[in-house]
Design a protein around this motif. Structure first.
Motif, mmCIF file in Angstrom:
data_model
loop_
_atom_site.group_PDB
_atom_site.id
_atom_site.type_symbol
_atom_site.label_atom_id
_atom_site.label_comp_id
_atom_site.label_asym_id
_atom_site.label_seq_id
_atom_site.Cartn_x
_atom_site.Cartn_y
_atom_site.Cartn_z
ATOM 1 N N ALA A 1 0.935 -1.102 0.074
ATOM 2 C CA ALA A 1 0.026 0.124 -0.012
ATOM 3 C C ALA A 1 0.720 1.096 -0.099
ATOM 4 C CB ALA A 1 -1.062 -0.249 1.089
ATOM 5 N N PHE A 2 1.921 1.166 0.808
ATOM 6 C CA PHE A 2 2.759 2.288 0.741
ATOM 7 C C PHE A 2 3.523 2.783 -0.651
ATOM 8 C CE2 PHE A 2 6.993 4.519 1.423
ATOM 9 C CZ PHE A 2 6.768 5.469 1.995
ATOM 10 N N ALA A 3 4.009 1.555 -1.181
ATOM 11 C CA ALA A 3 4.526 1.689 -2.449
ATOM 12 C C ALA A 3 3.597 2.234 -3.533
ATOM 13 C CB ALA A 3 5.221 0.323 -2.859
ATOM 14 N N ILE A 4 2.278 1.539 -3.508
ATOM 15 C CA ILE A 4 1.324 2.144 -4.627
ATOM 16 C C ILE A 4 0.750 3.481 -4.383
ATOM 17 C CG2 ILE A 4 -1.150 1.818 -5.191
ATOM 18 C CD1 ILE A 4 -0.672 -1.315 -4.360
ATOM 19 N N THR A 5 0.685 3.861 -3.132
ATOM 20 C CA THR A 5 0.123 5.408 -2.969
ATOM 21 C C THR A 5 1.282 6.343 -3.079
ATOM 22 O OG1 THR A 5 0.229 4.967 -0.605
ATOM 23 C CG2 THR A 5 -1.677 4.729 -1.480
ATOM 24 N N ASN A 6 2.417 6.118 -2.681
ATOM 25 C CA ASN A 6 3.573 7.016 -2.782
ATOM 26 C C ASN A 6 4.570 6.844 -3.929
ATOM 27 O OD1 ASN A 6 3.636 8.456 -0.210
ATOM 28 N ND2 ASN A 6 3.212 6.427 0.517
ATOM 29 N N ARG A 7 3.974 6.195 -4.847
ATOM 30 C CA ARG A 7 4.864 5.798 -6.250
ATOM 31 C C ARG A 7 5.155 7.221 -7.047
ATOM 32 N NH1 ARG A 7 -0.290 4.111 -7.993
ATOM 33 N NH2 ARG A 7 -0.964 5.033 -10.044
ATOM 34 N N GLY A 8 4.312 8.238 -6.969
ATOM 35 C CA GLY A 8 4.891 9.492 -7.518
ATOM 36 C C GLY A 8 5.665 10.193 -7.053
ATOM 37 N N GLY B 1 11.592 7.225 -6.484
ATOM 38 C CA GLY B 1 11.830 6.259 -7.480
ATOM 39 C C GLY B 1 12.254 4.824 -6.947
ATOM 40 N N PHE B 2 12.172 4.016 -7.689
ATOM 41 C CA PHE B 2 12.458 2.362 -7.172
ATOM 42 C C PHE B 2 13.925 2.138 -6.769
ATOM 43 C CE2 PHE B 2 8.456 1.747 -9.504
ATOM 44 C CZ PHE B 2 7.744 1.257 -8.592
ATOM 45 N N GLY B 3 14.931 3.036 -7.121
ATOM 46 C CA GLY B 3 16.214 3.007 -6.871
ATOM 47 C C GLY B 3 16.424 3.698 -5.416
ATOM 48 N N ASP B 4 15.973 4.618 -5.198
ATOM 49 C CA ASP B 4 16.037 4.964 -3.524
ATOM 50 C C ASP B 4 14.691 5.151 -2.762
ATOM 51 O OD1 ASP B 4 14.974 7.071 -5.063
ATOM 52 O OD2 ASP B 4 16.266 8.625 -4.491
ATOM 53 N N HIS B 5 14.092 4.214 -2.855
ATOM 54 C CA HIS B 5 12.665 4.077 -2.329
ATOM 55 C C HIS B 5 12.936 4.126 -0.866
ATOM 56 C CE1 HIS B 5 8.682 2.804 -1.633
ATOM 57 N NE2 HIS B 5 8.291 3.330 -2.905
ATOM 58 N N PRO B 6 12.090 4.523 0.145
ATOM 59 C CA PRO B 6 12.096 4.420 1.603
ATOM 60 C C PRO B 6 11.938 3.113 1.784
ATOM 61 C CG PRO B 6 10.677 6.159 0.968
ATOM 62 C CD PRO B 6 10.962 5.591 -0.455
ATOM 63 N N LEU B 7 11.502 2.239 1.132
ATOM 64 C CA LEU B 7 11.359 0.796 1.617
ATOM 65 C C LEU B 7 12.519 -0.177 1.558
ATOM 66 C CD1 LEU B 7 7.935 -0.521 0.029
ATOM 67 C CD2 LEU B 7 8.460 -0.553 2.242
ATOM 68 N N LEU B 8 13.274 0.740 0.896
ATOM 69 C CA LEU B 8 14.824 -0.137 0.784
ATOM 70 C C LEU B 8 15.686 0.254 2.036
ATOM 71 C CD1 LEU B 8 15.984 0.788 -2.773
ATOM 72 C CD2 LEU B 8 14.809 -1.192 -2.004
ATOM 73 N N THR B 9 15.378 1.377 2.876
ATOM 74 C CA THR B 9 15.951 1.426 4.108
ATOM 75 C C THR B 9 15.238 1.529 5.370
ATOM 76 O OG1 THR B 9 15.560 3.963 3.380
ATOM 77 C CG2 THR B 9 17.747 2.870 2.985
ATOM 78 N N HIS B 10 13.740 1.418 5.066
ATOM 79 C CA HIS B 10 12.889 1.411 6.354
ATOM 80 C C HIS B 10 12.142 0.197 6.468
ATOM 81 C CE1 HIS B 10 13.868 5.642 5.687
ATOM 82 N NE2 HIS B 10 13.316 6.027 6.852
ATOM 83 N N HIS B 11 11.749 -0.330 7.646
ATOM 84 C CA HIS B 11 10.810 -1.328 7.619
ATOM 85 C C HIS B 11 9.465 -1.037 7.398
ATOM 86 C CE1 HIS B 11 8.759 -4.715 9.877
ATOM 87 N NE2 HIS B 11 9.917 -5.359 9.849
ATOM 88 N N PRO B 12 8.612 -1.920 6.761
ATOM 89 C CA PRO B 12 7.438 -1.502 6.399
ATOM 90 C C PRO B 12 6.599 -0.588 7.561
ATOM 91 C CG PRO B 12 7.836 -3.388 5.345
ATOM 92 C CD PRO B 12 8.988 -3.241 6.231
ATOM 93 N N HIS B 13 6.764 -1.434 8.963
ATOM 94 C CA HIS B 13 6.190 -0.977 10.136
ATOM 95 C C HIS B 13 6.476 0.620 10.539
ATOM 96 C CE1 HIS B 13 3.723 -4.584 11.130
ATOM 97 N NE2 HIS B 13 4.854 -5.176 10.790
ATOM 98 N N GLN B 14 7.660 1.086 10.005
ATOM 99 C CA GLN B 14 8.142 2.378 10.283
ATOM 100 C C GLN B 14 7.353 3.354 9.242
ATOM 101 O OE1 GLN B 14 12.548 1.479 9.813
ATOM 102 N NE2 GLN B 14 12.624 3.181 11.021
ATOM 103 N N LEU B 15 6.976 2.795 8.326
ATOM 104 C CA LEU B 15 6.294 3.734 7.418
ATOM 105 C C LEU B 15 4.794 3.579 7.218
ATOM 106 C CD1 LEU B 15 8.424 2.543 4.375
ATOM 107 C CD2 LEU B 15 8.731 4.632 5.400
ATOM 108 N N VAL B 16 4.169 2.924 7.787
ATOM 109 C CA VAL B 16 2.832 2.687 8.083
ATOM 110 C C VAL B 16 2.674 2.363 9.562
ATOM 111 C CG1 VAL B 16 0.681 1.838 7.327
ATOM 112 C CG2 VAL B 16 2.549 1.827 5.582
ATOM 113 N N LEU B 17 1.983 3.357 10.073
ATOM 114 C CA LEU B 17 2.077 3.281 11.640
ATOM 115 C C LEU B 17 0.706 2.625 12.220
ATOM 116 C CD1 LEU B 17 3.469 6.656 12.536
ATOM 117 C CD2 LEU B 17 4.428 4.329 12.680
ATOM 118 N N SER B 18 0.795 1.913 13.232
ATOM 119 C CA SER B 18 -0.688 1.302 13.763
ATOM 120 C C SER B 18 -1.323 2.342 14.626
ATOM 121 C CB SER B 18 -0.330 0.167 14.781
ATOM 122 O OG SER B 18 -1.161 -0.355 15.534
#
Ligand code: A3P
Length: 269
Positions: free
Chosen positions: A25-32, A35-52
């Motif tokens: 969901a994070f990758a889809i909604t933030n794709r604009g 870029g895929f080369g320096d994406h936050p998901l490469l350096t952050h755990h998904p639980h850091q990017l989408v909070l509970s």
């Protein structure tokens, strides 16, 4: 937390694939934005990017959910009937629910609990017995599925119901479905340049487990709150691993309970 009309809520039972859904969901909604080369998901755990909404994440900074920009991506394990009315699905507030074969969810949970609660390992037989008797975190297990399932049937434009197994089977198709549901469908140009495939690849078990950030095995201990180690959210990522831990009889018995509990709903595993 103050609910907003345009919140996107990712709801799951623990161990159903929450981490995967968050990444997708994070990758889809933030794709604009990235870029895929320096994406936050490469350096952050998904639980850091989408909070509970109900517990602090891996970070120690107590991020204020009310300070996040709209539309917010939020996650919860809370059963639908216990969400406050202001958080119920609406034409602008959408809910994505992800569930998984109860046998695999149970086995995943058993491993996870034994990993995070060091020193208090529970035998699988005992955990199985408790689970089959309906004792599980976040309330009765099958009812949790049913509440979101029924809401998805009644209002398919507000609640999207997904299964872990269907993402495994065809993750690109689910990425496209999720994007359309979240009202950020892929353009023709994105489709032809393979963006849905890139999203699926970025969020795959193989990619996420290859990243240093997701291999950290130290508990996130912030004094006032603890969060399991980043690596604890990745184990095998397979369909059917239950068979390596439960006998055929145990599997059949759990299947029967699932059938009985879901009877007449149209939902099956
Ligand atoms: P297993 O223990 O069966 O391997 P949750 O995120 O809800 O805590 O669920 C964790 C489960 O999802 C674990 O299952 C984990 O390995 C699996 N998982 C995590 N990320 C995944 C991904 N990107 N693709 C597939 N499965 C993933």
């Amino acid at each position: 937390m103050k609910p907003r009309d345009d919140d996107i809520i990712l709801a799951t039972q623990p161990k159903s694939g929450t981490t995967w859904l968050k990444a997708l969901a994070f990758a889809i909604t933030n794709r604009g934005r990235y870029g895929f080369g320096d994406h936050p998901l490469l350096t952050h755990h998904p639980h850091q990017l989408v909070l509970s909404i109900e517990f602090h994440g891996p970070g120690g900074d107590h991020t204020d959910l009310n300070a996040l920009a709209s539309p917010r991506l939020l996650s919860t394990h809370i059963p639908m009937s216990l969400l406050p009315p202001e958080m119920s699905p609406s034409s602008s507030r959408r809910v994505v629910y992800l569930c998984r074969d109860p046998k695999d969810t149970f086995v995943s949970r058993w491993h996870f609990d034994n990993k995070i609660f060091h020193g208090s390992t529970m035998e699988l037989d005992k955990a199985y017995d408790l689970f089959c008797r309906g004792l599980s975190p976040y309330g009765p297990f099958w009812e949790h599925y049913l509440e979101y399932w029924k809401a998805s049937l009644a209002t398919p434009d507000k609640v999207l119901f997904l299964k872990y197994e269907e993402i495994k089977e065809d993750s690109v198709r689910v990425v496209q479905k999720l994007a359309a549901f979240l009202r950020v469908p892929f353009s023709q140009e994105e489709e032809s340049s393979g963006v849905p495939e890139e999203v699926a690849r970025l969020c795959s078990f193989e990619t996420l487990t290859s990243l240093q950030v997701n291999q950290v095995s130290v508990v996130n201990d912030h004094g006032d709150h603890r969060f399991p180690a980043n690596s604890a959210f990745f184990r095998k990522g397979q369909v059917g691993d239950w068979a390596n831990h439960m006998s055929r009889e145990m599997g059949e018995n759990m299947d029967q309970i699932t059938k009985d509990r879901l009877k007449g709903s149209g939902l099956a595993f």
